[in-house]
Design a protein around this motif. Structure first.
Motif, short mmCIF file in Angstrom:
data_model
loop_
_atom_site.label_atom_id
_atom_site.label_comp_id
_atom_site.label_asym_id
_atom_site.label_seq_id
_atom_site.Cartn_x
_atom_site.Cartn_y
_atom_site.Cartn_z
N SER A 190 0.94 -1.28 -0.07
CA SER A 190 0.16 0.02 -0.02
C SER A 190 0.86 1.23 0.05
O SER A 190 1.70 1.49 0.92
N VAL A 191 0.84 2.10 -0.96
CA VAL A 191 1.76 3.36 -1.15
C VAL A 191 1.13 4.56 -1.05
O VAL A 191 -0.06 4.51 -1.31
N THR A 192 1.71 5.27 -0.35
CA THR A 192 1.04 6.86 -0.28
C THR A 192 2.40 7.86 -0.72
O THR A 192 3.40 7.86 -0.11
N PHE A 193 2.30 8.57 -1.97
CA PHE A 193 3.18 9.53 -2.29
C PHE A 193 2.89 10.80 -1.76
O PHE A 193 1.71 11.26 -1.17
N ASP A 194 4.20 11.48 -1.64
CA ASP A 194 3.75 12.94 -0.90
C ASP A 194 3.05 13.86 -1.85
O ASP A 194 2.77 15.00 -1.44
N ALA A 195 3.30 13.46 -3.28
CA ALA A 195 2.73 14.39 -4.29
C ALA A 195 2.25 13.36 -5.35
O ALA A 195 2.86 12.35 -5.58
N ASP A 196 1.57 13.97 -6.26
CA ASP A 196 0.97 13.26 -7.61
C ASP A 196 2.46 12.94 -8.10
O ASP A 196 2.99 14.09 -8.77
N PRO A 197 2.81 11.91 -8.36
CA PRO A 197 4.11 11.61 -9.19
C PRO A 197 3.93 11.82 -10.75
O PRO A 197 4.94 12.28 -11.33
N ILE A 198 2.70 11.93 -11.17
CA ILE A 198 2.48 12.27 -12.69
C ILE A 198 2.56 13.73 -12.57
O ILE A 198 3.24 14.50 -13.76
N ALA A 199 1.99 14.37 -11.87
CA ALA A 199 2.04 15.79 -11.95
C ALA A 199 3.36 16.42 -11.90
O ALA A 199 3.98 17.50 -12.17
N GLN A 200 4.24 15.87 -10.88
CA GLN A 200 5.53 16.06 -10.48
C GLN A 200 6.60 15.68 -11.40
O GLN A 200 7.70 15.63 -11.08
N ALA A 201 6.24 15.11 -12.59
CA ALA A 201 7.25 14.70 -13.70
C ALA A 201 8.62 15.48 -13.43
O ALA A 201 8.36 16.73 -13.59
N GLY A 202 9.70 14.79 -13.56
CA GLY A 202 10.83 15.51 -13.60
C GLY A 202 11.27 16.38 -12.32
O GLY A 202 12.33 16.66 -11.98
N LYS A 203 10.48 15.97 -11.14
CA LYS A 203 10.92 16.34 -9.77
C LYS A 203 11.02 15.38 -8.68
O LYS A 203 10.26 14.13 -8.84
N PRO A 204 11.75 15.46 -7.65
CA PRO A 204 11.67 14.39 -6.65
C PRO A 204 10.45 14.06 -5.99
O PRO A 204 9.54 14.98 -5.88
N VAL A 205 10.04 12.84 -5.72
CA VAL A 205 8.82 12.50 -5.22
C VAL A 205 9.13 11.34 -3.95
O VAL A 205 10.21 10.58 -4.11
N SER A 206 8.61 11.57 -2.96
CA SER A 206 8.92 10.71 -1.70
C SER A 206 7.54 9.92 -1.79
O SER A 206 6.46 10.18 -2.07
N PHE A 207 7.49 8.49 -1.09
CA PHE A 207 6.58 7.86 -1.17
C PHE A 207 6.97 6.66 0.17
O PHE A 207 7.98 6.61 0.69
N THR A 208 5.71 6.27 0.84
CA THR A 208 5.73 5.17 2.04
C THR A 208 4.95 4.19 1.62
O THR A 208 3.51 4.40 1.01
N GLY A 209 5.54 2.95 1.79
CA GLY A 209 4.84 1.63 1.30
C GLY A 209 4.59 0.86 2.34
O GLY A 209 5.77 0.80 3.16
N THR A 210 3.76 0.23 2.77
CA THR A 210 3.45 -0.76 3.86
C THR A 210 2.85 -2.14 3.20
O THR A 210 2.04 -1.96 2.56
N THR A 211 3.41 -3.25 4.04
CA THR A 211 2.58 -4.53 3.67
C THR A 211 3.03 -5.31 4.99
O THR A 211 3.67 -5.01 5.98
N THR A 212 2.24 -6.47 5.11
CA THR A 212 2.31 -7.28 6.12
C THR A 212 2.45 -8.60 5.68
O THR A 212 1.98 -9.28 4.74
N ILE A 213 3.80 -9.35 6.20
CA ILE A 213 4.06 -10.76 5.65
C ILE A 213 3.92 -11.59 6.92
O ILE A 213 4.12 -11.36 8.08
N ASP A 214 4.00 -12.85 6.57
CA ASP A 214 4.14 -14.30 7.47
C ASP A 214 5.63 -14.59 7.45
O ASP A 214 5.92 -15.00 6.24
N ARG A 215 6.17 -14.40 8.46
CA ARG A 215 7.82 -14.87 8.40
C ARG A 215 8.06 -16.19 8.00
O ARG A 215 8.89 -16.76 7.44
N ARG A 216 7.03 -17.18 8.26
CA ARG A 216 7.04 -18.58 8.14
C ARG A 216 7.01 -18.85 6.61
O ARG A 216 7.85 -20.06 6.27
#
Length: 195
Positions: free
Chosen positions: A143-169
């Motif tokens: 699941s990702v959240t960008f700090d700005a629209d990566p399409i509208a920000q083309a050519g500029k730095p963009v940050s994002f946070t991604g989260t997931t849950t796994i089963d280590r087994r």
């Protein structure tokens, strides 16, 4: 003659701008590299069912490609240096680096390859792909959240946070199940810079 050249320039400039916009709309890939100095991964796991412990992977490299108008063609390819893992204490660090967990001597890297981006809004969505750890590859959805629209920000730095849950087994990490929980919450924080 000079006036004619100037007039042609005035006509061509808007046409060139329209051409650039048309290229963006047509899906010219926007390519980024991860800024390793501003990116990291953390993995949080329940401990004794009462608290949790968090390990960090501060070293990584990777690339991101986003295609305007065709997010399903997006690619995220990130490799984490498992040998650089950090833990809250030396005992936990030794165990995580060892054969019963990440076994970094044999499997020095962890890799996430995202093959499709589904946007729910200009700044939120999910990336589906595969996670490889300890020599095992399993499907994973980020699941990702960008700090700005990566399409509208083309050519500029963009940050994002991604989260997931796994089963280590699922990745062969089955030890200490009475002490360490099986579900691991993973958070990737990354900064993308145009390349």
């Amino acid at each position: 003659m000079t006036r004619q050249i100037a007039a042609i320039g005035l006509i061509l400039l808007p046409l060139l701008a329209l051409f650039a916009l048309a290229n963006a709309a047509a899906g010219v890939p926007q390519r980024y590299a991860l800024d390793a100095s501003a990116s990291n991964v953390s993995a949080r796991v329940p401990f004794f069912g009462l608290a949790s412990k968090t390990a960090r992977f501060p070293r990584m490299h990777g690339a991101v490609t986003i295609v305007p108008g065709a997010p399903e063609q997006a690619m995220i390819d990130v490799t984490f240096d498992a040998t650089a893992i950090e833990a809250p204490d030396s005992v936990t660090l030794e165990r995580l680096r060892g054969e019963k967990f990440f076994w970094v001597e044999k499997y020095p890297t962890i890799r996430f390859v995202g093959r499709s981006l589904k946007l729910a809004s200009p700044t939120r969505g999910t990336v589906t792909g595969e996670l490889t750890a300890r020599g095992v590859t399993r499907p994973a959805t980020l699941s990702v959240t960008f700090d700005a629209d990566p399409i509208a920000q083309a050519g500029k730095p963009v940050s994002f946070t991604g989260t997931t849950t796994i089963d280590r087994r699922d990745f062969g990490m089955k030890s200490y199940q009475l002490i360490v929980g099986n579900k691991v919450d993973i958070t990737l924080k990354a900064r993308m810079v145009p390349r």
